[in-house]
Design a protein around this motif. Structure first.
Motif, PDB file in Angstrom:
ATOM      1  N   HIS A 341       0.782  -1.002  -0.098  1.00 16.14           N
ATOM      2  CA  HIS A 341       0.111  -0.086   0.013  1.00 16.14           C
ATOM      3  C   HIS A 341       0.676   1.195  -0.067  1.00 16.14           C
ATOM      4  N   LYS A 342       0.743   2.248  -0.621  1.00 20.85           N
ATOM      5  CA  LYS A 342       0.977   3.584  -0.595  1.00 20.85           C
ATOM      6  C   LYS A 342       2.570   3.511  -1.282  1.00 20.85           C
ATOM      7  N   ASN A 343       2.732   2.906  -2.277  1.00 19.39           N
ATOM      8  CA  ASN A 343       4.053   3.092  -2.768  1.00 19.39           C
ATOM      9  C   ASN A 343       3.961   4.011  -3.767  1.00 19.39           C
ATOM     10  N   LYS A 344       5.373   4.292  -4.498  1.00 22.34           N
ATOM     11  CA  LYS A 344       5.580   5.166  -5.336  1.00 22.34           C
ATOM     12  C   LYS A 344       5.832   4.619  -6.545  1.00 22.34           C
ATOM     13  N   ALA A 345       5.407   3.710  -7.118  1.00 23.77           N
ATOM     14  CA  ALA A 345       5.893   3.076  -8.456  1.00 23.77           C
ATOM     15  C   ALA A 345       5.347   4.280  -9.614  1.00 23.77           C
ATOM     16  N   LYS A 346       6.203   4.120 -10.507  1.00 15.73           N
ATOM     17  CA  LYS A 346       5.911   5.207 -11.684  1.00 15.73           C
ATOM     18  C   LYS A 346       5.425   4.424 -12.820  1.00 15.73           C
ATOM     19  N   GLY A 347       4.311   5.182 -13.648  1.00 16.62           N
ATOM     20  CA  GLY A 347       4.072   4.456 -14.850  1.00 16.62           C
ATOM     21  C   GLY A 347       2.475   4.213 -15.007  1.00 16.62           C
ATOM     22  N   VAL A 348       1.974   4.217 -16.135  1.00 19.53           N
ATOM     23  CA  VAL A 348       0.625   4.192 -16.254  1.00 19.53           C
ATOM     24  C   VAL A 348       0.436   2.821 -17.426  1.00 19.53           C
ATOM     25  N   MET A 349      -0.447   1.841 -17.207  1.00 16.66           N
ATOM     26  CA  MET A 349      -0.329   0.603 -18.076  1.00 16.66           C
ATOM     27  C   MET A 349      -0.863   1.213 -19.442  1.00 16.66           C
ATOM     28  N   LYS A 350      -0.188   0.613 -20.447  1.00 12.77           N
ATOM     29  CA  LYS A 350      -0.702   0.768 -21.709  1.00 12.77           C
ATOM     30  C   LYS A 350      -0.558  -0.610 -22.516  1.00 12.77           C
ATOM     31  N   GLU A 351      -1.873  -0.677 -23.400  1.00  9.40           N
ATOM     32  CA  GLU A 351      -1.888  -1.902 -24.204  1.00  9.40           C
ATOM     33  C   GLU A 351      -0.332  -2.318 -24.770  1.00  9.40           C
ATOM     34  N   GLY A 352       0.124  -3.362 -24.711  1.00  9.86           N
ATOM     35  CA  GLY A 352       1.350  -4.155 -24.974  1.00  9.86           C
ATOM     36  C   GLY A 352       2.575  -4.002 -23.967  1.00  9.86           C
ATOM     37  N   HIS A 353       2.118  -3.509 -22.735  1.00  6.86           N
ATOM     38  CA  HIS A 353       3.011  -3.722 -21.784  1.00  6.86           C
ATOM     39  C   HIS A 353       3.034  -4.950 -21.381  1.00  6.86           C
ATOM     40  N   VAL A 354       4.148  -5.631 -20.686  1.00  6.29           N
ATOM     41  CA  VAL A 354       4.322  -7.081 -20.369  1.00  6.29           C
ATOM     42  C   VAL A 354       5.150  -6.922 -19.032  1.00  6.29           C
ATOM     43  N   PHE A 355       4.488  -7.731 -17.965  1.00  6.74           N
ATOM     44  CA  PHE A 355       5.129  -7.417 -16.536  1.00  6.74           C
ATOM     45  C   PHE A 355       4.738  -8.722 -15.770  1.00  6.74           C
ATOM     46  N   THR A 356       5.268  -8.859 -14.827  1.00  6.95           N
ATOM     47  CA  THR A 356       4.862 -10.019 -13.560  1.00  6.95           C
ATOM     48  C   THR A 356       4.367  -9.136 -12.361  1.00  6.95           C
ATOM     49  N   VAL A 357       3.215 -10.076 -11.995  1.00  8.13           N
ATOM     50  CA  VAL A 357       2.757  -9.418 -10.712  1.00  8.13           C
ATOM     51  C   VAL A 357       3.017 -10.843  -9.848  1.00  8.13           C
ATOM     52  N   GLU A 358       3.579 -10.512  -8.414  1.00  7.12           N
ATOM     53  CA  GLU A 358       3.810 -11.523  -7.716  1.00  7.12           C
ATOM     54  C   GLU A 358       3.948 -11.447  -6.331  1.00  7.12           C
ATOM     55  N   PRO A 359       2.945 -11.181  -5.741  1.00 11.09           N
ATOM     56  CA  PRO A 359       2.916 -10.798  -4.144  1.00 11.09           C
ATOM     57  C   PRO A 359       3.216 -11.892  -3.186  1.00 11.09           C
ATOM     58  N   MET A 360       4.027 -11.382  -2.488  1.00  5.97           N
ATOM     59  CA  MET A 360       4.616 -12.515  -1.206  1.00  5.97           C
ATOM     60  C   MET A 360       3.732 -12.003  -0.209  1.00  5.97           C
ATOM     61  N   ILE A 361       3.103 -13.038   0.593  1.00  8.76           N
ATOM     62  CA  ILE A 361       2.065 -12.932   1.603  1.00  8.76           C
ATOM     63  C   ILE A 361       2.693 -13.551   2.907  1.00  8.76           C
ATOM     64  N   ASN A 362       2.643 -12.954   3.892  1.00  9.74           N
ATOM     65  CA  ASN A 362       3.454 -13.372   5.186  1.00  9.74           C
ATOM     66  C   ASN A 362       2.061 -13.460   6.293  1.00  9.74           C
ATOM     67  N   LEU A 363       2.199 -14.663   6.947  1.00  5.53           N
ATOM     68  CA  LEU A 363       1.190 -14.854   8.040  1.00  5.53           C
ATOM     69  C   LEU A 363       1.558 -13.724   9.222  1.00  5.53           C
TER      70      LEU A 363
END
Length: 420
Positions: A341-363
């Motif tokens: 939450h409240k991160n400062k990542a730059k960028g807006v998604m556009k058609e043709g972008h490729v990336f991973t999403v890989e959340p690591m979740i702790n107990l």
């Protein structure tokens, strides 16, 4: 004048660049917009220094560390009590949880002459020169065209190969198997598909897959430890195809009789990724994924790891298939995709972008630390962690999950698929 500050999300102009002195000593260039930005973000930035330790000679001779160093490997035919003994570094290490490492098998060779290798594969320190150059450039988010997505060995192919290899590794997982055996299965599956296992020698990582058990968040090194009844095990696969593309994905599996908390953290990690991918479409801010992931995690009394993030995977058109080494493709590049939450990542998604999403979740707490092998990231409180990952393509009105199972256009929770 440098192009951008090394602090994620910083948009200040870099007029008088301030270089990190430790990075400079190791031949890397990370610059900041000023002293204040450097101080405020040094706690996060210094984590890259952990990777640099891998390249240092433990005897202080100034060369690269042997991969793996003495006191960590033993032959395949060694007695079980030798294989399951502690590595040298672990004998005085203060572990946060119950898990303990074992010794490693020798590094597995690339036996298929058709396999194209990335630039770091034979580098003595596993350094990717192309990634270093990319970080020093504008590091813009690449837009993929149809010609890069379709056809033999292109991006969809690399991701499909990653899916097949992960499925092979998952089928081999069971009570009593070693994570080294999972590494063997994954390595051979890559060879059979003319793919290079992307983790192998990446900044000296000694194996072809990451296997993260229980309190390991990510980057677990396969070893001779036998998987136990009740373990949760993440298998993180990346395949590098002859077209010069990486396909990256992972899943967390239940092994035997997993308790309620273990099942809760695994399902929460799945639902965090599921909810984030539902947001992927043109116009979405990359930073907004973290807020959705945070809400899902907190609702299930879990936390989100902040140190590691999703990433772009780039192909460069200067690849020449007639050579055995690709000098241009990138394992990790823009965009950065934080999961908190409240991160400062730059960028807006556009058609043709490729990336991973890989959340690591702790107990428990989101905080992490790293074992003495300089790779294995674990929870600071020793509680369990789970993760799921997909490589996705932004489409005209949503996204395509490039690493999905066949006939699975959207993520759907099915614990039976993960039970071993």
């Amino acid at each position: 004048m440098a192009s951008s500050c090394a602090t994620p999300g910083c948009t200040n102009p870099v007029i008088k660049p301030l270089a990190c002195p430790i990075c400079t000593q190791h031949g890397l260039r990370y610059v900041f917009c000023g002293q204040q930005c450097f101080k405020e973000n040094y706690a996060q930035h210094k984590k890259i220094h952990t990777l640099m330790k891998q390249m240092a000679d433990p005897a202080g001779g100034g060369g690269h560390r042997r991969t793996p160093p003495d006191g960590i490997t033993c032959p395949l035919d060694s007695p079980r009590e030798v294989k399951t003994s502690l590595p040298t570094w672990a004998r005085s290490y203060n572990f946060t949880g119950d898990l303990r490492p074992a010794l490693l098998s020798p590094r597995r060779p690339v036996t298929n002459s058709r396999v194209l290798t990335p630039d770091y594969a034979t580098h003595p320190g596993g350094v990717s020169d192309s990634e270093q150059r990319d970080r020093a450039s504008n590091n813009n988010i690449r837009v993929y065209g149809a010609d890069e997505l379709e056809g033999e060995c292109n991006l969809r192919y690399a991701c499909a190969m990653g899916r097949e290899v992960l499925d092979e590794g998952g089928r081999a997982l069971r009570v009593g198997v070693t994570t080294d055996e999972i590494d063997r299965v994954v390595h051979e599956a890559c060879m059979e598909r003319d793919c290079y296992p992307s983790p192998l020698n990446y900044y000296n990582f000694p194996k072809s897959v990451c296997t993260s058990v229980n309190e390991i968040i990510c980057h677990g090194i396969p070893d001779y430890r036998e998987v136990q009844d009740g373990d949760i095990v993440n298998i993180d696969v990346t395949t590098y195809s002859r077209g010069g593309y990486h396909g990256d994905l992972n899943e967390t599996f239940f092994v035997g009789n997993v308790d309620a908390d273990g099942r809760r953290v695994v399902q929460t990690a799945f639902e965090c990724l599921q909810s984030a991918l539902a947001m992927v479409k043109p116009g979405t801010l990359y930073r907004d994924l973290g807020s959705t992931i945070h809400r899902v995690a907190v609702a299930n009394k879990c936390s989100v790891v902040r140190t590691y993030c999703g990433h772009g995977i780039v192909y460069h058109s200067n690849l020449h298939l007639r050579t055995s080494v690709n000098k241009g493709s990138l394992f990790h590049t823009a965009p950065n995709v934080p999961h908190y939450h409240k991160n400062k990542a730059k960028g807006v998604m556009k058609e043709g972008h490729v990336f991973t999403v890989e959340p690591m979740i702790n107990l428990g707490s989101y905080e992490d630390t790293t074992w003495g092998d300089n790779w294995t990231a674990v929870t600071r409180d020793g509680k369990r962690s789970a993760q799921f990952e997909h490589t996705v393509l932004v489409t005209k009105d949503g996204c395509e999950i490039l690493t999905a199972r066949k006939n699975e256009p959207v993520m759907k929770w099915d614990p039976d698929l993960l039970q071993r």
